[in-house]
Write a protein that holds these residues in place. Structure first.
Motif, PDB file in Angstrom:
ATOM      1  N   ALA A   1       0.822  -1.208   0.000  1.00  0.00           N
ATOM      2  CA  ALA A   1       0.000   0.000   0.000  1.00  0.00           C
ATOM      3  C   ALA A   1       0.859   1.262   0.000  1.00  0.00           C
ATOM      4  O   ALA A   1       1.786   1.395   0.792  1.00  0.00           O
ATOM      5  CB  ALA A   1      -0.911   0.000   1.228  1.00  0.00           C
ATOM      6  N   GLY A   2       0.550   2.176  -0.901  1.00  0.00           N
ATOM      7  CA  GLY A   2       1.204   3.478  -0.952  1.00  0.00           C
ATOM      8  C   GLY A   2       2.578   3.508  -1.585  1.00  0.00           C
ATOM      9  O   GLY A   2       3.207   4.561  -1.642  1.00  0.00           O
ATOM     10  N   MET A   3       3.080   2.382  -2.063  1.00  0.00           N
ATOM     11  CA  MET A   3       4.419   2.366  -2.659  1.00  0.00           C
ATOM     12  C   MET A   3       4.383   2.865  -4.091  1.00  0.00           C
ATOM     13  O   MET A   3       3.474   2.568  -4.851  1.00  0.00           O
ATOM     14  CB  MET A   3       5.011   0.959  -2.617  1.00  0.00           C
ATOM     15  CG  MET A   3       5.396   0.512  -1.266  1.00  0.00           C
ATOM     16  SD  MET A   3       6.436  -0.933  -1.402  1.00  0.00           S
ATOM     17  CE  MET A   3       7.099  -0.974   0.217  1.00  0.00           C
ATOM     18  N   ARG A   4       5.390   3.626  -4.439  1.00  0.00           N
ATOM     19  CA  ARG A   4       5.581   4.110  -5.800  1.00  0.00           C
ATOM     20  C   ARG A   4       6.996   3.732  -6.214  1.00  0.00           C
ATOM     21  O   ARG A   4       7.945   3.919  -5.461  1.00  0.00           O
ATOM     22  CB  ARG A   4       5.435   5.632  -5.878  1.00  0.00           C
ATOM     23  CG  ARG A   4       4.112   6.157  -5.400  1.00  0.00           C
ATOM     24  CD  ARG A   4       3.046   5.958  -6.496  1.00  0.00           C
ATOM     25  NE  ARG A   4       1.798   6.593  -6.140  1.00  0.00           N
ATOM     26  CZ  ARG A   4       0.775   5.960  -5.590  1.00  0.00           C
ATOM     27  NH1 ARG A   4       0.868   4.679  -5.310  1.00  0.00           N
ATOM     28  NH2 ARG A   4      -0.341   6.596  -5.327  1.00  0.00           N
ATOM     29  N   TRP A   5       7.136   3.217  -7.414  1.00  0.00           N
ATOM     30  CA  TRP A   5       8.442   2.772  -7.891  1.00  0.00           C
ATOM     31  C   TRP A   5       8.754   3.417  -9.220  1.00  0.00           C
ATOM     32  O   TRP A   5       7.906   3.515 -10.095  1.00  0.00           O
ATOM     33  CB  TRP A   5       8.450   1.255  -8.066  1.00  0.00           C
ATOM     34  CG  TRP A   5       8.317   0.502  -6.796  1.00  0.00           C
ATOM     35  CD1 TRP A   5       7.148   0.045  -6.260  1.00  0.00           C
ATOM     36  CD2 TRP A   5       9.343   0.113  -5.907  1.00  0.00           C
ATOM     37  NE1 TRP A   5       7.410  -0.606  -5.080  1.00  0.00           N
ATOM     38  CE2 TRP A   5       8.740  -0.583  -4.839  1.00  0.00           C
ATOM     39  CE3 TRP A   5      10.718   0.290  -5.886  1.00  0.00           C
ATOM     40  CZ2 TRP A   5       9.467  -1.101  -3.781  1.00  0.00           C
ATOM     41  CZ3 TRP A   5      11.437  -0.237  -4.838  1.00  0.00           C
ATOM     42  CH2 TRP A   5      10.816  -0.919  -3.806  1.00  0.00           C
ATOM     43  N   LYS A   6       9.998   3.806  -9.373  1.00  0.00           N
ATOM     44  CA  LYS A   6      10.524   4.166 -10.689  1.00  0.00           C
ATOM     45  C   LYS A   6      11.285   2.950 -11.191  1.00  0.00           C
ATOM     46  O   LYS A   6      11.688   2.089 -10.407  1.00  0.00           O
ATOM     47  CB  LYS A   6      11.428   5.386 -10.594  1.00  0.00           C
ATOM     48  CG  LYS A   6      10.647   6.630 -10.227  1.00  0.00           C
ATOM     49  CD  LYS A   6      11.497   7.864 -10.292  1.00  0.00           C
ATOM     50  CE  LYS A   6      10.621   9.044  -9.918  1.00  0.00           C
ATOM     51  NZ  LYS A   6      11.342  10.278  -9.938  1.00  0.00           N
TER      52      LYS A   6
END
Length: 74
Positions: free
Chosen positions: A17-22
């Motif tokens: 939940a809430g993770m953002r990845w490049k």
């Protein structure tokens, strides 16, 4: 079996939940998780430590190759 491996390696870590990845960070995380899952963690850490020591202390190899007994005897 492949779906279970994908869930274990990718989904359990990358889709919290809430993770953002490049892309570079996600690839680095997947690389580390597959190294650990394959049982190569200790070998990888030894390799990484040796690389970092070579980078931090580049002249230690030259120091080790000297014949210090001959120099000290002179």
């Amino acid at each position: 079996m492949i779906e279970g491996a994908c869930r274990h390696v990718i989904k359990d870590r990358m889709e919290r939940a809430g993770m953002r990845w490049k892309l570079p960070g996600a690839q680095a995380m997947l690389n580390l998780r597959t190294i650990y899952a394959n049982g190569d963690w200790t070998v990888f850490q030894d390799f990484r430590i040796e690389l970092e020591n070579d980078w931090l202390y580049p002249n230690t190899k030259a120091f080790k190759t000297k014949d210090w007994q001959m120099i000290l005897a002179a």
